[in-house]
Design a protein around this motif. Structure first.
Motif, PDB file in Angstrom:
ATOM      1  N   PRO A 105       0.882  -1.001  -0.041  1.00 52.85           N
ATOM      2  CA  PRO A 105      -0.049   0.254   0.040  1.00 52.85           C
ATOM      3  C   PRO A 105       1.112   1.218   0.007  1.00 52.85           C
ATOM      4  CG  PRO A 105      -0.609  -1.467   1.636  1.00 52.85           C
ATOM      5  CD  PRO A 105       0.704  -1.958   1.280  1.00 52.85           C
ATOM      6  N   ASN A 106       0.370   2.278  -0.332  1.00 47.12           N
ATOM      7  CA  ASN A 106       1.173   3.579  -0.799  1.00 47.12           C
ATOM      8  C   ASN A 106       1.036   4.713   0.163  1.00 47.12           C
ATOM      9  OD1 ASN A 106      -1.123   4.380  -1.818  1.00 47.12           O
ATOM     10  ND2 ASN A 106      -0.352   5.249  -3.713  1.00 47.12           N
ATOM     11  N   ASP A 107      -0.257   4.585   1.113  1.00 45.56           N
ATOM     12  CA  ASP A 107      -0.541   5.528   2.039  1.00 45.56           C
ATOM     13  C   ASP A 107       0.549   5.334   3.060  1.00 45.56           C
ATOM     14  OD1 ASP A 107      -2.164   4.008   4.473  1.00 45.56           O
ATOM     15  OD2 ASP A 107      -2.009   2.956   2.458  1.00 45.56           O
ATOM     16  N   THR A 108       0.974   6.544   3.982  1.00 50.70           N
ATOM     17  CA  THR A 108       1.997   6.595   4.812  1.00 50.70           C
ATOM     18  C   THR A 108       2.033   5.496   5.814  1.00 50.70           C
ATOM     19  OG1 THR A 108       2.072   9.023   4.612  1.00 50.70           O
ATOM     20  CG2 THR A 108       3.236   8.063   6.351  1.00 50.70           C
ATOM     21  N   THR A 109       1.024   5.644   6.741  1.00 50.44           N
ATOM     22  CA  THR A 109       0.894   4.575   7.588  1.00 50.44           C
ATOM     23  C   THR A 109       1.146   3.059   7.013  1.00 50.44           C
ATOM     24  OG1 THR A 109      -0.590   5.906   8.956  1.00 50.44           O
ATOM     25  CG2 THR A 109      -0.389   3.687   9.514  1.00 50.44           C
ATOM     26  N   ASN A 110       0.239   2.671   6.252  1.00 47.55           N
ATOM     27  CA  ASN A 110       0.278   1.304   5.864  1.00 47.55           C
ATOM     28  C   ASN A 110       1.554   0.789   5.034  1.00 47.55           C
ATOM     29  OD1 ASN A 110      -2.148   0.515   6.851  1.00 47.55           O
ATOM     30  ND2 ASN A 110      -3.266   1.260   5.469  1.00 47.55           N
ATOM     31  N   GLU A 111       2.124   1.705   4.227  1.00 44.98           N
ATOM     32  CA  GLU A 111       3.431   1.421   3.608  1.00 44.98           C
ATOM     33  C   GLU A 111       4.336   1.257   4.718  1.00 44.98           C
ATOM     34  OE1 GLU A 111       5.723   2.963  -0.146  1.00 44.98           O
ATOM     35  OE2 GLU A 111       5.517   4.502   1.311  1.00 44.98           O
ATOM     36  N   ALA A 112       4.686   1.973   5.691  1.00 46.35           N
ATOM     37  CA  ALA A 112       5.491   1.772   6.836  1.00 46.35           C
ATOM     38  C   ALA A 112       5.433   0.178   7.406  1.00 46.35           C
ATOM     39  CB  ALA A 112       5.457   2.806   7.868  1.00 46.35           C
ATOM     40  N   ARG A 113       4.211  -0.030   7.605  1.00 46.72           N
ATOM     41  CA  ARG A 113       3.696  -1.378   8.267  1.00 46.72           C
ATOM     42  C   ARG A 113       4.059  -2.310   7.411  1.00 46.72           C
ATOM     43  NH1 ARG A 113      -2.202  -2.309  10.490  1.00 46.72           N
ATOM     44  NH2 ARG A 113      -1.730  -4.324  11.503  1.00 46.72           N
ATOM     45  N   ALA A 114       3.852  -2.269   6.076  1.00 39.39           N
ATOM     46  CA  ALA A 114       4.316  -3.429   5.144  1.00 39.39           C
ATOM     47  C   ALA A 114       5.931  -3.521   5.053  1.00 39.39           C
ATOM     48  CB  ALA A 114       3.877  -2.832   3.594  1.00 39.39           C
ATOM     49  N   LEU A 115       6.735  -2.313   4.949  1.00 38.58           N
ATOM     50  CA  LEU A 115       8.048  -2.341   4.859  1.00 38.58           C
ATOM     51  C   LEU A 115       8.443  -2.974   6.403  1.00 38.58           C
ATOM     52  CD1 LEU A 115       8.618   1.072   3.402  1.00 38.58           C
ATOM     53  CD2 LEU A 115       8.785  -1.247   2.222  1.00 38.58           C
ATOM     54  N   LEU A 116       7.965  -2.725   7.572  1.00 34.86           N
ATOM     55  CA  LEU A 116       8.388  -3.358   8.698  1.00 34.86           C
ATOM     56  C   LEU A 116       8.062  -4.668   8.577  1.00 34.86           C
ATOM     57  CD1 LEU A 116       7.060  -0.744  11.295  1.00 34.86           C
ATOM     58  CD2 LEU A 116       9.449  -1.310  10.708  1.00 34.86           C
ATOM     59  N   LEU A 117       7.368  -5.520   8.015  1.00 36.94           N
ATOM     60  CA  LEU A 117       6.835  -6.782   8.039  1.00 36.94           C
ATOM     61  C   LEU A 117       7.957  -7.342   7.044  1.00 36.94           C
ATOM     62  CD1 LEU A 117       5.299  -9.255   8.979  1.00 36.94           C
ATOM     63  CD2 LEU A 117       3.477  -8.556   6.818  1.00 36.94           C
ATOM     64  N   LEU A 118       8.216  -6.563   6.008  1.00 39.40           N
ATOM     65  CA  LEU A 118       9.327  -7.023   5.090  1.00 39.40           C
ATOM     66  C   LEU A 118      10.776  -7.469   5.634  1.00 39.40           C
ATOM     67  CD1 LEU A 118       8.247  -5.314   1.553  1.00 39.40           C
ATOM     68  CD2 LEU A 118       7.857  -7.606   1.971  1.00 39.40           C
ATOM     69  N   GLN A 119      10.855  -6.196   6.455  1.00 37.96           N
ATOM     70  CA  GLN A 119      11.911  -6.407   7.274  1.00 37.96           C
ATOM     71  C   GLN A 119      12.040  -7.388   8.331  1.00 37.96           C
ATOM     72  OE1 GLN A 119      14.589  -2.818   9.087  1.00 37.96           O
ATOM     73  NE2 GLN A 119      12.942  -3.201  10.327  1.00 37.96           N
ATOM     74  N   ASP A 120      10.893  -7.845   8.890  1.00 37.23           N
ATOM     75  CA  ASP A 120      10.959  -8.766   9.830  1.00 37.23           C
ATOM     76  C   ASP A 120      11.200 -10.072   9.346  1.00 37.23           C
ATOM     77  OD1 ASP A 120      10.334  -6.943  11.861  1.00 37.23           O
ATOM     78  OD2 ASP A 120       8.230  -7.257  11.958  1.00 37.23           O
ATOM     79  N   ASN A 121      11.016 -10.276   8.022  1.00 37.88           N
ATOM     80  CA  ASN A 121      11.106 -11.355   7.359  1.00 37.88           C
ATOM     81  C   ASN A 121      12.476 -11.482   6.282  1.00 37.88           C
ATOM     82  OD1 ASN A 121       8.623 -13.496   7.808  1.00 37.88           O
ATOM     83  ND2 ASN A 121       7.933 -11.217   7.670  1.00 37.88           N
ATOM     84  N   GLY A 122      13.576 -10.591   6.778  1.00 40.10           N
ATOM     85  CA  GLY A 122      14.595 -10.631   6.085  1.00 40.10           C
ATOM     86  C   GLY A 122      14.993 -10.256   4.751  1.00 40.10           C
ATOM     87  N   ILE A 123      13.822  -9.658   4.089  1.00 40.98           N
ATOM     88  CA  ILE A 123      13.898  -9.312   2.474  1.00 40.98           C
ATOM     89  C   ILE A 123      14.412  -7.975   2.527  1.00 40.98           C
ATOM     90  CG2 ILE A 123      12.182  -8.752   0.876  1.00 40.98           C
ATOM     91  CD1 ILE A 123      10.377 -10.659   2.077  1.00 40.98           C
ATOM     92  N   ILE A 124      14.296  -7.114   3.182  1.00 42.58           N
ATOM     93  CA  ILE A 124      14.910  -5.511   3.036  1.00 42.58           C
ATOM     94  C   ILE A 124      15.400  -5.345   4.710  1.00 42.58           C
ATOM     95  CG2 ILE A 124      13.589  -4.902   1.322  1.00 42.58           C
ATOM     96  CD1 ILE A 124      12.031  -3.125   3.453  1.00 42.58           C
ATOM     97  N   LYS A 125      16.324  -4.284   4.811  1.00 44.64           N
ATOM     98  CA  LYS A 125      16.706  -3.801   6.286  1.00 44.64           C
ATOM     99  C   LYS A 125      16.352  -2.197   5.934  1.00 44.64           C
ATOM    100  CE  LYS A 125      20.294  -3.200   9.554  1.00 44.64           C
ATOM    101  NZ  LYS A 125      21.521  -3.464   9.753  1.00 44.64           N
ATOM    102  N   LEU A 126      15.542  -1.740   6.995  1.00 41.77           N
ATOM    103  CA  LEU A 126      15.385  -0.266   7.011  1.00 41.77           C
ATOM    104  C   LEU A 126      16.533   0.398   7.846  1.00 41.77           C
ATOM    105  CD1 LEU A 126      11.581  -0.574   7.839  1.00 41.77           C
ATOM    106  CD2 LEU A 126      12.748   0.118   5.395  1.00 41.77           C
ATOM    107  N   LYS A 127      16.502   1.777   7.685  1.00 41.70           N
ATOM    108  CA  LYS A 127      17.467   2.310   8.357  1.00 41.70           C
ATOM    109  C   LYS A 127      16.916   2.519  10.031  1.00 41.70           C
ATOM    110  CE  LYS A 127      18.247   5.886   4.761  1.00 41.70           C
ATOM    111  NZ  LYS A 127      17.940   7.349   4.061  1.00 41.70           N
ATOM    112  N   ASP A 128      18.021   2.655  10.646  1.00 45.89           N
ATOM    113  CA  ASP A 128      17.471   2.610  12.298  1.00 45.89           C
ATOM    114  C   ASP A 128      16.760   3.941  12.391  1.00 45.89           C
ATOM    115  OD1 ASP A 128      19.190   0.569  12.666  1.00 45.89           O
ATOM    116  OD2 ASP A 128      20.839   1.728  13.470  1.00 45.89           O
ATOM    117  N   GLY A 129      15.548   3.553  13.413  1.00 46.64           N
ATOM    118  CA  GLY A 129      14.780   4.607  13.695  1.00 46.64           C
ATOM    119  C   GLY A 129      13.666   4.816  12.556  1.00 46.64           C
TER     120      GLY A 129
END
Length: 280
Positions: free
Chosen positions: A141-165
């Protein structure tokens, strides 16, 4: 004699006026009593209005009439509560509520935390996360809240890594590591389920997963756990105008929505796509 008749006439007017005034007061009191026993709630169709429909009988047993109106947008449900047209709404999570108050100058508060709808990673053209390959596309999803949530889930599963914070405001610009050079396809939330045949995976929140005939337990390749920060952050709430959160009818509404009967209904109907929030 004329003076005496006039005096009697005036007295009659005063008596009638007094009696009329009493009748009016009684009518207003009766109307107020009726209003105190009627609860009006603005809600999204799935799953919020469905859960509220299940709550009607339970509230009736407590002496309350529940009236539910379905809205298909995320603005009017807040506006009608702020204006006093509705007692409460049930469609949003806390970050959205806080953002709405800040941007619109509204005075809405949380009266009760009811459930969360876990984000899940679902199959697109690939059926297992182990099959992920370089250059794969993942729709989010491209809206601010849901995109962040999707990216965090991808990070939790080792697909990407986000910047600290980066946290709950993360965007694709916060992706620090992307070992498979995954292409993140940003779409309006309702459009994400429609591209399952065009991308390797899709990341969906609970209500859109339901609409796409996915269930978390059966179809998700990975999803937010009940003890995750996302579950606590994105819990869906009953929201009211500030000052009404402790009214008897709002307390009754929240108590029913947190009851064992509603918990059972949610567990059986949504099969993991909607999960009861067990916190305070």
């Amino acid at each position: 004699m004329k003076k005496k008749i006039l005096a009697l006439a005036l007295a009659g007017v005063l008596v009638v006026g007094a009696l009329t005034g009493c009748g009016s007061s009684k009518s207003e009191s009766s109307e107020k009593k009726t209003d105190d026993k009627k609860i009006t709630v603005a809600a999204s169709a799935t799953p919020h209005a469905e859960i509220l429909e299940e709550a009607k009988t339970l509230l009736k047993d407590k002496g309350y009439e529940l009236e539910v109106k379905v809205f298909d947008d995320y603005v009017q449900p807040n506006n009608v509560v702020e204006s006093g047209e509705f007692d409460a709404n049930y469609f949003q999570h806390v970050p959205y509520l806080e953002q709405f108050n800040e941007e619109k100058g509204t005075h809405l508060v949380v009266a009760g935390k009811i459930h969360y709808e876990p984000f899940g990673i679902y199959p697109g053209t690939k059926k297992d996360l182990k099959d992920i390959a370089k250059g794969d596309k993942i729709a989010v999803p491209n809206d601010t809240t849901n995109e962040a949530r999707a990216l965090l889930l991808l990070q939790d599963n080792g697909i990407i890594k986000l910047k600290d914070g980066a946290g709950i405001k993360a965007t694709v610009n916060d992706i620090e590591e992307n070992p498979n050079n995954i292409e993140i396809v940003e779409l309006e939330a309702a459009q994400v389920p429609r591209v399952v045949n065009e991308v390797a995976y899709v990341v969906l929140n609970g209500n859109y997963a339901l609409e796409a005939n996915y269930t978390v337990k059966k179809d998700a390749l990975a999803y937010e756990k009940s003890d995750s920060e996302a579950a606590k952050t994105y819990v869906n709430v009953i929201a009211v105008k500030e000052g009404n959160e402790n009214s008897e009818k709002i307390k009754a509404l929240v108590d029913v929505l947190k009851s064992d009967s509603i918990k059972k209904f949610i567990d059986e109907k949504y099969d993991g796509a909607v999960i009861v929030y067990d916190g305070e």
